[in-house]
Design an enzyme around this catalytic site. Structure first.
Site, short mmCIF file in Angstrom:
data_model
loop_
_atom_site.label_atom_id
_atom_site.label_comp_id
_atom_site.label_asym_id
_atom_site.label_seq_id
_atom_site.Cartn_x
_atom_site.Cartn_y
_atom_site.Cartn_z
N HIS A 209 17.55 8.71 33.47
CA HIS A 209 16.32 8.97 34.22
C HIS A 209 15.43 7.73 34.07
CE1 HIS A 209 12.34 10.47 35.11
NE2 HIS A 209 12.86 11.59 35.61
N ARG B 128 7.08 5.34 16.69
CA ARG B 128 8.54 5.25 16.50
C ARG B 128 9.06 6.46 15.73
NH1 ARG B 128 12.44 1.68 17.89
NH2 ARG B 128 14.04 1.13 16.37
N ARG C 102 3.73 -6.94 12.24
CA ARG C 102 4.58 -5.98 12.95
C ARG C 102 6.00 -6.51 13.11
NH1 ARG C 102 1.28 -6.62 18.58
NH2 ARG C 102 0.64 -4.51 18.10
N THR D 115 0.88 -1.19 0.00
CA THR D 115 0.00 0.00 0.00
C THR D 115 0.91 1.23 0.00
OG1 THR D 115 -0.13 -0.37 2.38
CG2 THR D 115 -2.10 -0.87 1.10
N PHE E 20 19.48 1.19 4.84
CA PHE E 20 18.58 2.09 5.57
C PHE E 20 18.70 1.93 7.07
CE2 PHE E 20 15.14 -1.19 5.67
CZ PHE E 20 14.56 -0.92 6.91
N LYS F 50 -1.72 -0.50 13.79
CA LYS F 50 -0.52 -0.64 12.95
C LYS F 50 0.10 0.74 12.66
CE LYS F 50 2.58 -1.97 10.16
NZ LYS F 50 3.71 -2.77 10.57
N ASN G 203 3.97 2.53 14.15
CA ASN G 203 5.04 3.12 13.35
C ASN G 203 5.13 4.64 13.53
OD1 ASN G 203 6.03 0.73 12.51
ND2 ASN G 203 5.16 0.78 10.46
N CYS H 94 8.34 1.50 5.80
CA CYS H 94 7.19 1.51 6.71
C CYS H 94 7.11 2.80 7.51
CB CYS H 94 7.31 0.34 7.69
SG CYS H 94 7.55 -1.22 6.85
N ARG I 65 16.07 0.17 0.48
CA ARG I 65 14.80 0.84 0.19
C ARG I 65 14.60 2.09 1.03
NH1 ARG I 65 10.61 -3.74 0.83
NH2 ARG I 65 12.06 -4.29 2.46
N1 SAJ Z 1 16.10 4.74 13.29
C1 SAJ Z 1 16.74 5.85 13.84
N2 SAJ Z 1 16.91 5.89 15.19
C2 SAJ Z 1 16.48 4.89 16.01
C3 SAJ Z 1 15.83 3.76 15.44
C4 SAJ Z 1 15.66 3.72 14.07
O1 SAJ Z 1 17.14 6.78 13.14
O2 SAJ Z 1 16.69 5.01 17.23
C5 SAJ Z 1 15.91 4.66 11.83
C6 SAJ Z 1 16.61 3.47 11.17
O3 SAJ Z 1 17.97 3.74 10.93
C7 SAJ Z 1 15.80 3.31 9.91
C8 SAJ Z 1 14.40 3.72 10.34
O4 SAJ Z 1 14.55 4.43 11.56
O5 SAJ Z 1 16.25 4.21 8.90
C9 SAJ Z 1 13.44 2.56 10.55
O6 SAJ Z 1 14.09 1.48 11.19
P1 SAJ Z 1 13.41 0.63 12.37
O7 SAJ Z 1 14.37 -0.40 12.81
O8 SAJ Z 1 12.89 1.55 13.41
O9 SAJ Z 1 12.11 0.00 11.71
P2 SAJ Z 1 11.78 -0.84 10.36
O10 SAJ Z 1 11.32 0.12 9.32
O11 SAJ Z 1 12.86 -1.78 10.00
O12 SAJ Z 1 10.53 -1.70 10.89
C10 SAJ Z 1 9.42 -1.04 11.48
C11 SAJ Z 1 9.10 -1.70 12.83
N3 SAJ Z 1 8.14 -0.89 13.56
C12 SAJ Z 1 8.35 -0.52 14.85
O13 SAJ Z 1 9.36 -0.81 15.46
C13 SAJ Z 1 7.25 0.24 15.50
C14 SAJ Z 1 8.56 -3.10 12.59
O14 SAJ Z 1 8.15 -3.70 13.82
C15 SAJ Z 1 7.35 -3.04 11.63
O15 SAJ Z 1 6.80 -4.31 11.37
C16 SAJ Z 1 7.86 -2.46 10.31
O16 SAJ Z 1 8.32 -1.12 10.57
C17 SAJ Z 1 6.72 -2.48 9.33
O17 SAJ Z 1 6.69 -3.38 8.46
O18 SAJ Z 1 5.79 -1.66 9.45
#
Ligand code: SAJ
Length: 418
Positions: A250, A219, A160, A85, A330, A212, A216, A266, A338
């Site tokens: 803290h 985060r 997730r 999507t 990434f 969902k 995201n 995502c 991606r």
């Molecule tokens: N990132 C930061 N700082 C951080 C953590 C991550 O800059 O402290 C960046 C990473 O480098 C990356 C991006 O965020 O560029 C995303 O990475 P990620 O590890 O946070 O997440 P994804 O995209 O690999 O997977 C996420 C996950 N969602 C959450 O943790 C809430 C995963 O559980 C989901 O299933 C996935 O998206 C999805 O398919 O929606």
């Protein structure tokens, strides 16, 4: 459901692992994808995506006859839909793949079937899917919230799983089950119980869709806070990594890590589905997206300052300054490019400084790119003495265990590892 046949529609990063997990439990799985090449690859027991542990599962599942892929939907007891999507211009969600699937499976549906939508979707999409299905099959009674009795059971159950840990998380994570009616939730639970060991709390489809997006967006907002702190700290001459480490002592503070921006398919996309539905209300969600999307440009301006610093210090011509970018993926320790901010920054730098940009990416082979890139991919060892400016973009383990460059290299460290 005694010995069900499950059809997984969409054999990508989410659908293929799910199909393999069902098949690993000796359930007959029909995988459906419009991509003939992907279908052929899977039928040979191979995979077209990168995910640790997946290839072994698929090879065994295909060899044992539990998984078969095809381009045409066939009859099954349950249909699990995991198609993309994306968004169109102006961040408007594009649910046309779900609509196409609804129309494609409608002719093979039979009374008693279960349909589960897993694709990340704007709130209300499961209801839309039911409208498309019932328009194509007026002979079947589809479920309606608040009513009882249905021929087809429908639920929204988001995935997730974290790329890189998909196989473990598919089994262990809790999953939200958003049935249109309680009977629909019960049917979806039967399907997931085949391999899920986590809990399966139930709710309605709209709440499950929003859950969902909320995960995201949560985060994204928290990463945006860290990224904003990195800009403020830079301005105030404070080390943001030390600041976060100290603040996190803290007991109720847990700040995430700044970086070059947010990538992947995502977190940089899903929050827009919330903004798009409720633009005047989703103010923090929108601002977080803007903060995170603005970070790559800030990094580029820092590199431009660093190039000027080299010119001022050494008297080198600006077009002789070598810029080495560390990391293209990434996020750390994967090869997934991606929506990678690191790759985007490297490409933009290569456009600004033609023939001056080199990149080190331990997870990607030199022949990875089918077309010629505007930067040169070199090995970690070859890069050692090259950098006038070293730009750290990804905190891969190889980099964290010790990066070395010349003493006079100017460093732009977006991950705080130097
Ligand atoms: N990132 C930061 N700082 C951080 C953590 C991550 O800059 O402290 C960046 C990473 O480098 C990356 C991006 O965020 O560029 C995303 O990475 P990620 O590890 O946070 O997440 P994804 O995209 O690999 O997977 C996420 C996950 N969602 C959450 O943790 C809430 C995963 O559980 C989901 O299933 C996935 O998206 C999805 O398919 O929606």
């Amino acid at each position: 459901m005694s010995t069900p046949t499950i059809s997984v529609i969409g054999l990508g990063y989410i659908g293929l692992p799910a199909a393999a997990m069902f098949a690993s439990q000796k359930v007959k799985v029909i995988g459906v994808d419009v991509n003939q090449k992907a279908v052929d690859t899977i039928n040979q027991g191979k995979i077209h995506i990168v995910e640790p542990g997946l290839e072994d599962l698929v090879r065994v599942a295909v060899a044992d006859g539990f998984l078969r892929a095809t381009t045409q939907p066939e009859k099954a007891d349950a249909f699990v839909i995991a198609v993309p999507t994306p968004f169109k211009g102006d961040y408007e969600p594009d649910v046309s793949y779900i609509e196409a699937v609804a129309k494609a499976i409608a002719p093979v549906l039979e009374k008693g079937n279960t349909i589960i939508l897993e694709s990340t979707s704007p709130v209300g999409t499961t209801d839309d899917m039911i409208s498309w299905l019932s328009a194509a099959r007026p002979d079947l009674k589809f479920p309606k919230e608040g009513e009882t009795g249905q021929d087809i059971y429908v639920a929204y159950c988001p995935e997730r799983v974290l790329p890189g840990q998909v196989i473990r998380e598919l089994v262990e994570n809790d999953r939200v089950i958003g049935g249109i009616t309680p009977e629909c939730s019960a049917k979806a639970i039967e399907v997931y119980r085949i391999f899920v060991k986590g809990e399966l709390p139930t709710t309605n489809a709209r709440t499950a869709e929003m859950a969902k997006l909320t995960e995201n967006a949560f985060r994204d907002v928290n990463i945006a806070f860290a990224n904003e702190l990195s800009l403020i700290s830079d301005k105030l001459d404070i080390n943001v990594w030390e600041l976060i480490e100290l603040s996190n002592r803290h007991p109720r503070v847990n700040i995430l890590q700044p970086g070059p921006g947010v990538g992947g398919h995502c977190i940089a996309v899903d929050p827009w589905f919330i903004v798009n539905k409720t633009p005047e209300l989703a103010r923090i969600v929108r601002t977080a997206r803007e903060v995170n999307d603005g970070k790559p440009q800030w990094v580029i301006s820092k590199v431009q300052e660093a190039v000027q610093e080299v010119v001022a210090k050494t008297g080198k011509a600006a077009n002789a300054v070598k810029v080495v970018c560390y990391g293209l993926a990434f996020k750390p320790n994967i090869d997934d490019l991606r929506e990678s901010p690191a790759l985007m920054i490297t490409n933009k730098l290569a456009a600004l400084y033609p023939n001056q940009v080199l990149a080190v990416e331990p997870n990607i082979a030199n022949d990875h790119f089918e077309t010629k890139q505007s930067f040169e991919l070199i090995s970690y060892d070859a890069a050692k003495d090259m950098a006038d400016v070293a730009v750290i973009l990804v905190d891969h383990n190889e980099f964290k265990s010790g990066l070395s460059f010349r003493n006079d290299s100017v460093v732009v460290d977006t991950k705080g590892i130097v």
